[in-house]
Design an enzyme around this catalytic site. Structure first.
Site, short mmCIF file in Angstrom:
data_model
loop_
_atom_site.label_atom_id
_atom_site.label_comp_id
_atom_site.label_asym_id
_atom_site.label_seq_id
_atom_site.Cartn_x
_atom_site.Cartn_y
_atom_site.Cartn_z
NE ARG B 7 23.17 54.50 44.17
CZ ARG B 7 22.00 54.59 44.01
NH1 ARG B 7 21.06 54.09 43.21
NH2 ARG B 7 21.16 54.82 45.18
CB SER B 34 19.66 51.24 40.48
OG SER B 34 18.24 50.79 40.70
CD GLU B 55 21.58 40.23 34.80
OE1 GLU B 55 21.50 39.10 34.47
OE2 GLU B 55 20.43 40.97 35.29
CG PHE B 80 22.45 40.96 39.12
CD1 PHE B 80 22.05 39.68 39.90
CD2 PHE B 80 21.48 42.00 39.36
CE1 PHE B 80 21.14 39.60 40.91
CE2 PHE B 80 20.57 42.14 40.36
CZ PHE B 80 20.44 40.91 41.04
CG HIS B 106 22.97 48.63 43.73
ND1 HIS B 106 23.18 49.78 42.94
CD2 HIS B 106 21.88 48.95 44.65
CE1 HIS B 106 22.15 50.46 42.97
NE2 HIS B 106 21.38 50.32 43.91
CG ASP B 114 17.44 45.45 47.62
OD1 ASP B 114 16.19 45.78 48.20
OD2 ASP B 114 17.88 45.70 46.51
NE ARG B 164 19.86 51.42 48.05
CZ ARG B 164 19.66 51.57 49.14
NH1 ARG B 164 20.39 51.22 50.10
NH2 ARG B 164 18.48 52.29 49.56
#
Lengths: 274, 309
Positions: B7, B34, B55, B80, B106, B114, B164
């Site tokens: 990322r 992020s 989104e 998402f 992610h 998470d 991530r």
């Protein structure tokens, strides 16, 4: 007093084209196409929009996004009348290989600014176009025509929120508020009222007008174009199936074309101004 | 060995793209820190648009921008951007074949703590199923940087999957080529086609197997769609056995893409390694990789068993 007879005459011709198109196609959406005609006529022939049929992708043109894409027969007839293509093309609606798809396809038909059909997709693209004008330093306006039932889609409110947040005063949303959706009355299926208050709460300068009255349409659109503060919403009260007595306000004609007999009757009514 | 998250390369490449082309615009949905799109915002605040936690609208706005000639990059967590926004990506972006680059960060179970709600395990399948969409799953930081740069030259929509967690930086090349797979290690006994973080793990597993006299050919298929049919078929002809491995459900992702190629062009026994139709859960990335079998030892064992089976 201003005379809008010219526009009313064009609208009558457009409604006749729409009915013939739908009859030949043997499928399509009659009610919502007829309710939106006057809104489109005001935009394209009322001196509101800048466009050039010889150069459909002219960068500075004003954009129209028909978010209620199922009403495309009306848009197709308007674009032919405006000179984007030959009128003969109209009779190919929904046929294999035709650029006149069942829902608008911007890649196939000149004059269509965005592909729509799945409800809510038009307004979100319209917000993107309006926001892009800021980056590109362009002065064009984006007119987004929506259905009242369409406002049940959650993304429409995401889009309104963003339009207001970014103060997109070049975005003008026009709701073709005909009160009906496939399964019945909008207020019975999933009530969206109070709509004016909702738009205002979302930061839109909002007007509620008669959607078949040219003076109202033109005056309000001119005022909306002058707004430099916020996006504008025009709630145009319309009648689904407007212009044809037996289709008017009848939910049964949402997605049904006129039969040969019905077509004959409808054309006669329009000619006689019933 | 250097370790960096893919990322981070997305953010770096966006800045470089922004310098070269003032039509590049970047959108995010409240996760710019992020996804690393914030790096672009720092340099070009007037071309960065935070669309809030919405989104679906973000992807539609990107489509509208693309229709005016801008070059939008939109990012969020993979779960998402591909899930919540799927229908808008379909109608507003792919149906119009618009040049919009979507970045899902992610991805996979390496999201870690998470938990399953945030771990995208089907994003490759979803994006791969849409006409016009291209799907890129880079193997490391270097390849991600090159892929993001190259995405500016690709026609139509592109989905880039990033992670991530930090992972080894090991890819040495100067250019990312869409539709091209790289043979990173030559071997004769079995072909292993991998993407993303799994590539370096497979290279480690291949070294373990070398000691046991098993020669593994390792193919990095970062371009999942279009996939490099030629390289895959050629390798399958040489080894006669093919394994795929991805940090993703085995349904519809890289394993399916490779199987589809071989089924048609060179029927071969294929073993698909990945997440077996279950959701992820909370835990450290390391603990989750152990539980799901994404370690060099487990991968080596599976390769050996497949060859003996």
């Amino acid at each position: 007093m201003e005379d809008f007879g010219g526009l009313e005459h064009i609208a009558k011709e457009i409604r006749k084209d729409v009915l013939v198109m739908l009859n030949k196609a043997k499928s399509g959406h009659s009610g919502g196409s007829l309710s939106v005609v006057d809104i489109l006529v005001a935009l394209y022939f009322g001196g509101i929009m800048s466009y050039n049929p010889k150069s459909p992708s002219w960068e500075d043109r004003d954009r129209v996004v028909l978010s209620k894409g199922h009403a495309c027969p009306a848009l197709y007839a308007i674009l032919a009348k405006a000179g984007f293509y030959e009128k003969d093309l109209l009779w190919t609606l929904r046929k294999l290989g035709s650029p006149l798809q069942g829902h608008p396809d911007a890649r196939k038909l000149p004059g269509v600014d965005a592909s729509t059909g799945s409800l809510g997709n038009g307004i979100t693209q319209a917000v993107g176009m309006a926001l892009a004008a800021r980056v590109l330093k362009k002065k064009y306006k984006v007119f987004c025509i929506m259905g009242d039932g369409e406002l049940q889609e959650g993304i429409t409110w995401e889009a309104f929120m963003a339009a207001s947040h970014y103060k997109l005063s070049n975005l003008i949303v026009i709701v073709d508020f005909n009160g009906l959706q496939i399964d019945g009355k909008v207020m019975d299926i999933m009530n969206i009222s109070p709509l004016k208050e909702k738009f205002e709460a979302f930061g839109f300068r909002t007007y509620e007008i008669g959607g078949h009255v040219y003076k109202n349409l033109i005056d309000t659109l001119i005022t909306a174009k002058r707004n430099v503060v916020s996006p504008t919403a025009i709630i145009a009260r319309t009648v689904k199936g407007y212009g044809v007595s037996f289709m008017a306000n009848r939910v049964e004609y949402h997605g049904v074309p006129p039969s040969n007999q019905e077509l004959e009757k409808a054309l006669k009514e329009l000619d006689n101004g019933v | 060995m250097e370790f960096r998250a893919t990322r981070e390369a997305y953010g770096m490449a966006l800045v470089d793209l922004g310098k070269k082309d003032d039509r590049v615009v970047v959108l995010d949905a409240d996760l710019s820190g992020s996804t690393k799109s914030k790096e672009f915002q720092k340099q070009f605040p007037n071309r960065f648009f935070n669309m809030g936690i919405a989104e679906a609208n973000m992807t539609g706005v990107a489509a509208g921008m693309a229709l005016t000639g801008l070059k939008p990059y939109a990012s969020s967590f993979a779960v998402f951007i591909t899930g919540r926004a799927f229908e808008i990506i379909r109608q507003s972006i792919c149906y119009q074949n618009l040049h919009v680059v979507l970045c899902g960060s992610h991805s996979g179970i390496s999201v870690g703590e998470d938990g399953g709600s945030h771990q995208a395990i089907a994003d490759i399948s979803l994006m791969r199923s849409l006409p016009n969409m291209k799907v890129i799953v880079p193997a490391d930081y270097n390849e991600t940087y090159l892929a993001v740069l190259e995405s500016a030259n690709i026609e139509g929509p592109v989905y880039i999957r990033t992670s991530r967690a930090k992972s080894p930086v090991f890819i040495e090349k100067n250019k990312f080529e869409l539709g091209k797979a790289d043979v990173l290690r030559h071997g004769n006994n079995v072909t292993v086609v991998a993407c993303g973080m799994m590539v370096s793990l497979v290279l480690d597993a291949a070294k373990l197997l070398e000691k046991e006299g098993i020669s593994v050919e390792v193919v990095n298929a970062s371009s999942v769609k279009p996939i490099d049919r030629g390289t895959i078929v050629e390798s399958a002809k040489k080894t006669g056995r093919v394994i795929t491995i991805e940090e993703h459900t085995i349904i519809g992702g890289l394993g399916s893409a490779v199987s589809e190629v071989l089924m048609k062009e060179y029927p071969t026994r294929v073993l698909r390694i990945g997440i077996e139709d279950v959701f992820g859960e909370s835990g450290t990335k390391e603990d989750l990789f152990c539980k799901f079998g994404f370690t060099k030892e487990v991968i080596a064992k599976k390769i050996e068993e497949f060859l003996n089976g």
